[in-house]
Design a protein around this motif. Structure first.
Motif, PDB file in Angstrom:
ATOM      1  N   ARG A 250    -187.808  -0.899  14.874  1.00 12.47           N
ATOM      2  CA  ARG A 250    -186.765  -1.644  14.960  1.00 12.47           C
ATOM      3  C   ARG A 250    -185.667  -1.706  13.859  1.00 12.47           C
ATOM      4  O   ARG A 250    -184.343  -1.503  14.183  1.00 12.47           O
ATOM      5  CB  ARG A 250    -187.097  -3.100  15.275  1.00 12.47           C
ATOM      6  N   THR A 251    -186.329  -1.490  12.770  1.00 11.47           N
ATOM      7  CA  THR A 251    -185.380  -1.415  11.406  1.00 11.47           C
ATOM      8  C   THR A 251    -184.553  -0.150  11.491  1.00 11.47           C
ATOM      9  O   THR A 251    -183.224   0.100  11.365  1.00 11.47           O
ATOM     10  CB  THR A 251    -186.146  -1.342  10.323  1.00 11.47           C
ATOM     11  N   PHE A 252    -185.173   0.924  12.029  1.00 10.27           N
ATOM     12  CA  PHE A 252    -184.607   2.431  12.054  1.00 10.27           C
ATOM     13  C   PHE A 252    -183.388   2.385  13.049  1.00 10.27           C
ATOM     14  O   PHE A 252    -182.559   3.084  12.900  1.00 10.27           O
ATOM     15  CB  PHE A 252    -185.789   3.389  12.573  1.00 10.27           C
ATOM     16  N   GLU A 253    -183.697   1.478  14.347  1.00 13.72           N
ATOM     17  CA  GLU A 253    -182.832   1.516  15.260  1.00 13.72           C
ATOM     18  C   GLU A 253    -181.468   1.058  14.769  1.00 13.72           C
ATOM     19  O   GLU A 253    -180.276   1.424  14.722  1.00 13.72           O
ATOM     20  CB  GLU A 253    -183.252   0.913  16.468  1.00 13.72           C
ATOM     21  N   ARG A 254    -181.727  -0.158  13.923  1.00 11.42           N
ATOM     22  CA  ARG A 254    -180.501  -1.010  13.437  1.00 11.42           C
ATOM     23  C   ARG A 254    -179.931   0.120  12.382  1.00 11.42           C
ATOM     24  O   ARG A 254    -178.525   0.082  12.010  1.00 11.42           O
ATOM     25  CB  ARG A 254    -181.032  -2.159  12.626  1.00 11.42           C
ATOM     26  N   LEU A 255    -180.462   0.666  11.543  1.00  4.54           N
ATOM     27  CA  LEU A 255    -180.264   1.737  10.693  1.00  4.54           C
ATOM     28  C   LEU A 255    -179.323   2.670  11.159  1.00  4.54           C
ATOM     29  O   LEU A 255    -178.228   2.981  10.890  1.00  4.54           O
ATOM     30  CB  LEU A 255    -181.452   2.455  10.038  1.00  4.54           C
ATOM     31  N   ARG A 256    -179.840   3.456  12.491  1.00  2.00           N
ATOM     32  CA  ARG A 256    -179.188   4.511  13.172  1.00  2.00           C
ATOM     33  C   ARG A 256    -177.757   3.670  13.612  1.00  2.00           C
ATOM     34  O   ARG A 256    -176.515   4.528  13.552  1.00  2.00           O
ATOM     35  CB  ARG A 256    -179.974   5.093  14.321  1.00  2.00           C
ATOM     36  N   GLN A 257    -177.813   2.667  14.184  1.00  2.00           N
ATOM     37  CA  GLN A 257    -176.167   2.139  14.625  1.00  2.00           C
ATOM     38  C   GLN A 257    -175.301   1.981  13.530  1.00  2.00           C
ATOM     39  O   GLN A 257    -174.238   1.920  13.990  1.00  2.00           O
ATOM     40  CB  GLN A 257    -176.701   0.632  15.213  1.00  2.00           C
ATOM     41  N   ARG A 258    -175.874   1.901  12.165  1.00  2.00           N
ATOM     42  CA  ARG A 258    -174.631   1.958  11.000  1.00  2.00           C
ATOM     43  C   ARG A 258    -174.441   3.082  10.742  1.00  2.00           C
ATOM     44  O   ARG A 258    -173.928   3.400   9.608  1.00  2.00           O
ATOM     45  CB  ARG A 258    -175.536   0.852  10.029  1.00  2.00           C
ATOM     46  N   GLY A 259    -174.984   4.447  11.345  1.00  2.00           N
ATOM     47  CA  GLY A 259    -174.792   5.595  10.920  1.00  2.00           C
ATOM     48  C   GLY A 259    -175.699   6.399  10.138  1.00  2.00           C
ATOM     49  O   GLY A 259    -175.250   7.188   9.350  1.00  2.00           O
ATOM     50  N   HIS A 260    -177.036   5.792   9.915  1.00  2.00           N
ATOM     51  CA  HIS A 260    -177.725   6.454   8.925  1.00  2.00           C
ATOM     52  C   HIS A 260    -178.861   6.779   9.703  1.00  2.00           C
ATOM     53  O   HIS A 260    -179.452   6.337  10.711  1.00  2.00           O
ATOM     54  CB  HIS A 260    -178.098   5.449   7.846  1.00  2.00           C
ATOM     55  N   GLU A 261    -179.924   7.776   9.117  1.00  2.00           N
ATOM     56  CA  GLU A 261    -180.956   8.289   9.805  1.00  2.00           C
ATOM     57  C   GLU A 261    -182.056   7.945   8.754  1.00  2.00           C
ATOM     58  O   GLU A 261    -182.102   7.990   7.531  1.00  2.00           O
ATOM     59  CB  GLU A 261    -181.044   9.669   9.997  1.00  2.00           C
ATOM     60  N   PRO A 262    -183.310   7.376   9.175  1.00  2.00           N
ATOM     61  CA  PRO A 262    -184.208   7.118   8.403  1.00  2.00           C
ATOM     62  C   PRO A 262    -185.132   8.453   8.056  1.00  2.00           C
ATOM     63  O   PRO A 262    -185.129   9.390   8.455  1.00  2.00           O
ATOM     64  CB  PRO A 262    -185.367   6.223   9.042  1.00  2.00           C
ATOM     65  N   ILE A 263    -185.909   8.441   6.781  1.00  2.00           N
ATOM     66  CA  ILE A 263    -186.816   9.457   6.458  1.00  2.00           C
ATOM     67  C   ILE A 263    -187.943   9.396   7.030  1.00  2.00           C
ATOM     68  O   ILE A 263    -188.394  10.367   7.822  1.00  2.00           O
ATOM     69  CB  ILE A 263    -186.968   9.331   4.818  1.00  2.00           C
ATOM     70  N   GLY A 264    -188.514   8.145   7.420  1.00  2.00           N
ATOM     71  CA  GLY A 264    -189.644   7.920   7.981  1.00  2.00           C
ATOM     72  C   GLY A 264    -190.703   6.949   7.623  1.00  2.00           C
ATOM     73  O   GLY A 264    -190.134   5.871   7.094  1.00  2.00           O
ATOM     74  N   VAL A 265    -192.013   7.190   7.752  1.00  2.00           N
ATOM     75  CA  VAL A 265    -193.005   5.974   7.360  1.00  2.00           C
ATOM     76  C   VAL A 265    -194.279   6.730   6.612  1.00  2.00           C
ATOM     77  O   VAL A 265    -194.209   7.908   6.500  1.00  2.00           O
ATOM     78  CB  VAL A 265    -193.708   5.330   8.755  1.00  2.00           C
ATOM     79  N   ARG A 266    -194.696   5.592   6.119  1.00  2.00           N
ATOM     80  CA  ARG A 266    -195.860   6.051   5.004  1.00  2.00           C
ATOM     81  C   ARG A 266    -197.339   5.283   5.581  1.00  2.00           C
ATOM     82  O   ARG A 266    -196.864   4.018   5.871  1.00  2.00           O
ATOM     83  CB  ARG A 266    -195.625   5.950   3.599  1.00  2.00           C
ATOM     84  N   LEU A 267    -198.338   6.257   5.702  1.00  4.37           N
ATOM     85  CA  LEU A 267    -199.652   5.320   6.062  1.00  4.37           C
ATOM     86  C   LEU A 267    -200.587   5.737   4.718  1.00  4.37           C
ATOM     87  O   LEU A 267    -200.764   6.596   4.354  1.00  4.37           O
ATOM     88  CB  LEU A 267    -200.299   6.231   7.272  1.00  4.37           C
TER      89      LEU A 267
END
Length: 522
Positions: free
Chosen positions: A264-281
């Protein structure tokens, strides 16, 4: 400890006490300025218990040479030595010896010839050859071993991790678990060995590279405690770092909370024109969680999001994780090859401490000393055959076979050059007298000298090489070693051998030493 005391502890007194007592003994006997030669090598590869290295990567030389160039015995050092007493209460060090030490540079009349940092090196072959006055060389032993053993150990571990990662990024996260300020040497060595980045910000600054890092569980915990939840923590981080958003997703429940909130955070980030790096486990069954995380991310349209794995990783663990993903991913509708290409690895404790083998058995041994009529070979015989020493002034040559791969490191006397002449190369086992190997010239594509001048006339012969140069050396050397030598489990033994002339010197020196010992005992 105040800063002045700390500088003193790392200066000329950065040595073991017995080096100083031996130096005074040489001074008393008039031997202190007698030319001598020591060499540094390691006896065996790191053995981690369940797996063992088949090579090592040398590191630490630049920082040793910097210490050698900038260190001298200062008044504060001598004042301390003046006050040191023995069991009887008498001073251990005499005025005339301390006067000889006063303002003496550590590198006075010393030359160092060494294998450059970042090269692949092998057990039993000299990595550094140090020549100079006997007492001065004795005082260098502890610092040299301290500067070279640990970094070489960590560079080797890092190279193996990079190999096990098969192209996935390897990030050094070991600063919190390292050995106090020595962690800087470890992080630098990890980068030399091929780690893509380090979280050690100060070291990254010193090397002119960019540090790496995300956030800790504590950030998510803080937001949760204040009623803003895991989702609030992720949104805040994405807002603060929209182009560098990598979220740690296992604070609550990785698959039922962390990944869905991250999406959900990534989707909002993408809507603002940014791409996430990813996740850490960072906990649990990392291979299984990576598969399930990839499945959720793929379904949400984030097929390229990186998945960084951390938590007690080493090269064997990476091998297990990758094997498990290869075998299990398709059962969950996930492409194993694509998932493996998205993985990165944060390695901490087991890298920076070289867990399983926490010390390299590197040694610094006297190999010859100047007598009244020329140089005399010095040998150490031992009840333990592996500790027997090959004497003499030596050079090391890497011999490449017809396919261009390293096949033997040939140790010769200084005056020999195996590149010359058309005869076949004969290689003698360093300990087994009657064991030899012959390499036909037609099977040899190249012979490369490994040692080069590093320190002379009180100064380094060259500035510290850029980090990328060191990393490239490591990559190139590993590429020219057979896969069997690089193997994570049960590697092939790489040959380090002696030239016929050096083998004869070894045998003659051993016979003479044994005869002298027998005559003395009789």
């Amino acid at each position: 400890m105040n800063e002045t005391d700390w500088r003193t502890a790392q200066g000329a007194l950065f040595t073991d006490m017995y080096q100083l007592t031996m130096a005074q003994l040489y001074f008393r006997k008039g031997m202190h300025e007698r030319p001598a030669q020591f060499e540094y090598f390691f006896r065996s590869y790191p053995d981690y218990g369940g797996h063992q290295a088949g090579y090592a990567v040398t590191a630490g030389l630049a920082w040793f040479l910097e210490w050698l160039e900038g260190t001298r015995f200062e008044r504060r050092d001598l004042a301390y030595l003046l006050a040191v007493t023995g069991r009887s209460g008498r001073r251990l060090f005499d005025d005339d010896f301390l006067a000889w030490l006063q303002d003496r540079p550590a590198g006075a009349d010393v030359t160092v010839t060494a294998v450059p940092e970042g090269r692949v090196v092998h057990a039993g072959a000299p990595i550094a050859i140090v020549r100079g006055p006997l007492a001065g060389l004795q005082l260098l032993e502890t610092s040299l071993l301290n500067h070279l053993n640990y970094p070489t150990l960590i560079a080797t571990k890092a190279a193996r991790l990079v190999q096990a990662a098969h192209g996935g990024a390897v990030i050094d996260f070991g600063m919190r678990r390292g050995h106090e300020r020595g962690v800087h040497a470890g992080s630098r060595a990890a980068l030399i060995g091929g780690a893509d980045a380090t979280s050690n910000t100060g070291l990254a600054f010193a090397l002119g590279t960019r540090p790496a890092g995300t956030h800790a569980h504590s950030m998510v915990q803080a937001f949760m405690a204040l009623g803003m939840g895991e989702a609030g923590a992720f949104d805040a981080y994405a807002e603060a770092f929209p182009d560098d958003c990598l979220l740690l997703v296992d604070t609550v429940d990785t698959l039922d909370s962390g990944i869905p909130n991250a999406i959900r955070t990534f989707e909002r980030l993408r809507q603002r024109g940014h791409e996430p790096i990813g996740v850490r486990l960072d906990s649990g069954d990392l291979a299984h969680l990576a598969i399930q995380s990839a499945r959720q991310l793929n379904d949400a349209g984030f097929e390229d999001a990186a998945i960084v794995l951390s938590n007690e990783l080493d090269e064997f663990t990476l091998w297990q994780i990758r094997t498990q993903i290869t075998e299990e991913a398709s059962a969950y509708g996930v492409d194993a090859g694509r998932l493996l290409s998205r993985l990165a690895y944060g390695v901490g404790t087991r890298l920076i401490t070289s867990e399983g083998d926490a010390a390299l058995d590197g040694v610094y041994k006297l190999v010859q000393i100047r007598g009244d009529d020329g140089w005399l070979p010095a040998v150490k015989l031992s009840e333990t055959p592996s500790k027997a020493l090959v004497p003499g002034d030596k050079r090391v040559w890497r011999v490449y076979d017809a396919l261009g791969n390293a096949t033997v490191d040939l140790v010769t006397l200084a005056g020999e050059d195996p590149r010359r002449g058309g005869d076949d190369l004969v290689a003698h086992h360093p300990r087994e007298v009657d064991t030899t190997r012959t390499l036909a010239r037609s099977d040899v594509s190249d012979v490369e000298p490994l040692l080069s001048p590093a320190f002379q006339d009180g100064a380094r012969t060259a500035a510290e090489a850029p980090l990328e140069t060191l990393r490239e050396r490591c990559r190139n050397d590993l590429a020219r070693h057979y896969p069997g030598v690089r193997r994570i489990l049960r590697p092939h033994r790489y040959h380090v051998s002696l030239s016929p002339a050096l083998a004869r010197l070894r045998d003659e020196t051993v016979r003479r030493t044994n005869a002298d010992a027998a005559a003395s005992a009789g």
